[in-house]
Design a protein around this motif. Structure first.
Motif, PDB file in Angstrom:
ATOM      1  N   GLU A 271       0.824  -1.215   0.000  1.00  0.00           N
ATOM      2  CA  GLU A 271       0.000   0.000   0.000  1.00  0.00           C
ATOM      3  C   GLU A 271       0.851   1.254   0.000  1.00  0.00           C
ATOM      4  OE1 GLU A 271      -2.812   0.014   3.141  1.00  0.00           O
ATOM      5  OE2 GLU A 271      -4.229  -1.231   2.013  1.00  0.00           O
TER       6      GLU A 271
ATOM      7  N   ARG B 152       2.281   1.681  -3.415  1.00  0.00           N
ATOM      8  CA  ARG B 152       1.277   2.183  -4.363  1.00  0.00           C
ATOM      9  C   ARG B 152       0.948   3.642  -4.068  1.00  0.00           C
ATOM     10  NH1 ARG B 152      -1.366  -1.394  -7.601  1.00  0.00           N
ATOM     11  NH2 ARG B 152      -1.405   0.467  -8.891  1.00  0.00           N
ATOM     12  N   SER B 153       0.951   4.013  -2.770  1.00  0.00           N
ATOM     13  CA  SER B 153       0.529   5.369  -2.406  1.00  0.00           C
ATOM     14  C   SER B 153       1.509   6.430  -2.904  1.00  0.00           C
ATOM     15  CB  SER B 153       0.353   5.496  -0.888  1.00  0.00           C
ATOM     16  OG  SER B 153       1.612   5.702  -0.265  1.00  0.00           O
ATOM     17  N   ILE B 154       2.762   6.060  -3.171  1.00  0.00           N
ATOM     18  CA  ILE B 154       3.665   7.077  -3.739  1.00  0.00           C
ATOM     19  C   ILE B 154       3.673   7.017  -5.267  1.00  0.00           C
ATOM     20  CG2 ILE B 154       5.181   7.352  -1.725  1.00  0.00           C
ATOM     21  CD1 ILE B 154       7.194   5.509  -3.116  1.00  0.00           C
ATOM     22  N   GLY B 155       2.767   6.218  -5.830  1.00  0.00           N
ATOM     23  CA  GLY B 155       2.600   6.234  -7.283  1.00  0.00           C
ATOM     24  C   GLY B 155       3.296   5.100  -8.016  1.00  0.00           C
TER      25      GLY B 155
ATOM     26  N   ARG C 196      -9.066   6.461   2.363  1.00  0.00           N
ATOM     27  CA  ARG C 196      -8.410   5.493   1.493  1.00  0.00           C
ATOM     28  C   ARG C 196      -9.107   5.358   0.143  1.00  0.00           C
ATOM     29  NH1 ARG C 196      -5.256   1.544   3.803  1.00  0.00           N
ATOM     30  NH2 ARG C 196      -6.393  -0.077   2.722  1.00  0.00           N
TER      31      ARG C 196
ATOM     32  N   ASN D 188      -7.622   8.133  -2.780  1.00  0.00           N
ATOM     33  CA  ASN D 188      -6.550   7.775  -3.723  1.00  0.00           C
ATOM     34  C   ASN D 188      -6.674   6.313  -4.173  1.00  0.00           C
ATOM     35  OD1 ASN D 188      -5.710   6.464  -1.437  1.00  0.00           O
ATOM     36  ND2 ASN D 188      -3.606   7.190  -1.514  1.00  0.00           N
TER      37      ASN D 188
ATOM     38  N   LEU E 145      -6.946   3.496  -2.701  1.00  0.00           N
ATOM     39  CA  LEU E 145      -6.365   2.328  -2.039  1.00  0.00           C
ATOM     40  C   LEU E 145      -7.478   1.336  -1.728  1.00  0.00           C
ATOM     41  CD1 LEU E 145      -3.572   3.488   0.438  1.00  0.00           C
ATOM     42  CD2 LEU E 145      -3.341   2.345  -1.757  1.00  0.00           C
ATOM     43  N   GLU E 146      -8.703   1.868  -1.595  1.00  0.00           N
ATOM     44  CA  GLU E 146      -9.882   1.005  -1.524  1.00  0.00           C
ATOM     45  C   GLU E 146     -10.692   1.231  -2.791  1.00  0.00           C
ATOM     46  OE1 GLU E 146     -10.369  -1.200   0.693  1.00  0.00           O
ATOM     47  OE2 GLU E 146      -9.256  -0.491   2.456  1.00  0.00           O
TER      48      GLU E 146
ATOM     49  N   ILE F  39      -3.956   6.139 -12.423  1.00  0.00           N
ATOM     50  CA  ILE F  39      -4.099   6.181 -10.961  1.00  0.00           C
ATOM     51  C   ILE F  39      -2.747   6.380 -10.282  1.00  0.00           C
ATOM     52  CG2 ILE F  39      -4.030   3.639 -10.662  1.00  0.00           C
ATOM     53  CD1 ILE F  39      -6.160   6.153  -8.634  1.00  0.00           C
TER      54      ILE F  39
ATOM     55  N   ARG G 110      -1.913   9.207  -7.490  1.00  0.00           N
ATOM     56  CA  ARG G 110      -1.368   8.888  -6.170  1.00  0.00           C
ATOM     57  C   ARG G 110      -0.088   9.663  -5.885  1.00  0.00           C
ATOM     58  NH1 ARG G 110      -2.563   2.677  -6.928  1.00  0.00           N
ATOM     59  NH2 ARG G 110      -4.603   2.525  -5.931  1.00  0.00           N
TER      60      ARG G 110
ATOM     61  N   MET H 112       0.137  10.209   0.872  1.00  0.00           N
ATOM     62  CA  MET H 112      -0.610   9.578   1.959  1.00  0.00           C
ATOM     63  C   MET H 112       0.339   9.178   3.085  1.00  0.00           C
ATOM     64  SD  MET H 112      -3.633   6.953   1.843  1.00  0.00           S
ATOM     65  CE  MET H 112      -4.649   6.746   3.274  1.00  0.00           C
TER      66      MET H 112
END
Lengths: 229, 242
Positions: free
Chosen positions: A124, A127-130, B45, B48, B50-51, B72, B76, B81
């Protein structure tokens, strides 16, 4: 008294030939595991895939290999498959392929287990930093999972090394085959098979000691890296 | 800048979000409060992705997050985050954590990325910790590295998912200080938090969620001093008493 007399000379005379066989045993094991690791990584990642067709394919391979004896796999590959293909497979190639295909199924489970053991938050965060799924796997999850794979991979190495003795059925001149040939000439089964056993033991024991050291290092760094949360 | 329209999210048969409408303007700091299980983390969540959203629309600078044509990964990178559990990469140093995004997502060279990384770690007060692994840092320091990791992509907005909930009380302040600085610099922020003091001081707007819906929202003074709904009054009483 059976009149049996242990002859050191037999051992000494056969050792050079046996070491040649041991060398081939190592070549087959290392070659087999190298390809087995690639195969196992692919199958293990396929098993983790969420896509509908990919996972069953990996499952079939893993179950088929784990559910059948290695010797049957070897004979099928060496005696059976050439009939279907119409070409002979050289014994050494067959030996390495057999070890690779066999070990691959077990490595697949090792890979799957190690990847699944990495906290979901890592993927996660990646993924959150792209990062794409592939990038997050490659740069975030895989390096951590690989550390955890080292001990079980080492075990698999030892298992595969011992399994190569079953390749005796296809006449590739590894250690067991070499021993068999010497005994056929001099009938000194006690000395020769004992020497063969000792050589196998030296190889596996060295490996397991080395492995213990690596395990210790890995767990020490894991401990250091997860100590504070 | 962030628009949420009629957002629904189910986990199996459980409806966690039951129609959320919200919009956050550029530079605005919104703090989301509410009892646990109210859906506030899930809401964050979903923004962005994540869900996966069950239904509804989420627009970030006009781009529909759920549209298949939307990249996506780029969204992100633009919306950073920060997680409750930090989720730093334990096999990389602080600098390695912060430079991974610039290098792999933005395509920066190692030198450029290191430069950005150092600046960001300095910004969160950890310029002397660049070569430390996460395990060698305190919780507060780890969370600041995590903030720097997001900032390194120069995002337009930041999402904070209970960023101080996993910290020892004495480490909360240093993380909140970094967040205050960010707010002052004009960063768009959505913060899910139990830190009522932070909400009161920093938020432009407070959203109170309960049972998967937004029950009440308004300026901090209004939410904390003149709560209208019974649920918010009850929530505030319990939070402040303990």
């Amino acid at each position: 008294m059976s009149g049996f007399e242990f002859k050191w000379s037999v051992v000494l005379n056969s050792v050079p030939t046996l070491l040649g066989g041991a060398e081939l045993t190592l070549i087959i094991t290392i070659g087999g595991l190298l390809f087995g690791f690639i195969l196992g990584t692919v199958a293990g990642l396929m098993k983790l895939s969420g896509k509908p067709v990919i996972r069953p394919v990996a499952n079939c391979y893993i179950e088929a290999i784990r559910g059948t004896p290695f010797m049957v796999q070897v004979m099928f590959l060496y005696f059976g498959v050439p009939l279907a293909l119409g070409t002979r497979i050289p014994p050494l190639t067959a030996a390495i392929v057999a070890v690779a295909v066999n070990a691959g199924a077990y490595v697949a489970e090792i890979v799957r287990g190690a990847v699944q053991s990495i906290d979901r938050g890592q993927m996660e965060a990646g993924r959150s930093i792209g990062l794409s799924h592939r990038q997050a796997m490659l740069y975030v999850v895989w390096p951590q999972a690989f550390r955890r794979m080292i001990p079980p991979l080492g075990n698999q190495f030892i298992i595969s090394l011992k399994d190569t003795s079953l390749l005796v059925v296809i006449g590739v001149g590894e250690l067991t085959r070499t021993g068999q040939e010497i005994v056929a000439e001099n009938f000194r089964a006690f000395e020769v098979w004992l020497a063969v056993a000792v050589i196998y033991f030296v190889m596996t024991y060295t490996l397991s000691r080395g492995l213990r050291y690596v395990e210790y290092r890995v767990s020490a760094s894991e401990r250091a890296r997860s100590s504070s949360t | 800048m962030i628009e949420v329209q009629d957002l629904h999210k189910n986990f199996g048969h459980v409806e966690v979000l039951r129609g959320i409408d919200a919009s956050v303007a550029a530079g605005e700091v919104v703090v989301v409060v509410g009892p646990s299980g109210s859906g506030k983390s899930t809401f964050l969540r979903c923004i962005n992705r994540l869900e996966e959203v069950t239904s509804g629309r989420i627009l970030i600078e006009g781009q529909d997050v759920r549209d298949s044509r939307t990249d996506i990964n780029m969204i992100r990178a633009e919306v950073g985050m920060v997680f409750q559990q930090f989720n730093l990469f334990p096999h990389l140093t602080a600098l390695g954590n912060v430079t991974l995004g610039p290098r792999k997502v933005r395509g920066a060279s190692k030198a450029e990325a290191d430069d950005i990384g150092r600046k960001m770690l300095e910004k969160v007060g950890l310029g002397d910790k660049i070569d430390n692994y996460p395990s060698q840092l305190s919780g507060g320091q780890q969370q600041r590295v995590a903030i720097a990791r997001s900032l390194a992509l120069s995002p337009k907005a930041m999402l904070f998912d209970e960023p101080t909930s996993a910290l020892d009380p004495e480490l909360v302040g240093e993380v909140l200080a970094v967040m205050r600085d960010l707010a002052r610099e004009g960063m768009t922020m959505i913060v899910v938090s139990h830190e009522m003091g932070f909400a009161r001081d920093v938020a432009d707007r407070v959203i109170f969620m309960d049972g998967g819906v937004i029950v009440e929202e308004g300026k901090p003074s209004q939410i904390f001093k003149q709560p209208k709904s019974a649920r918010l009054k009850d929530f505030l009483r319990r939070v402040i008493e303990h």
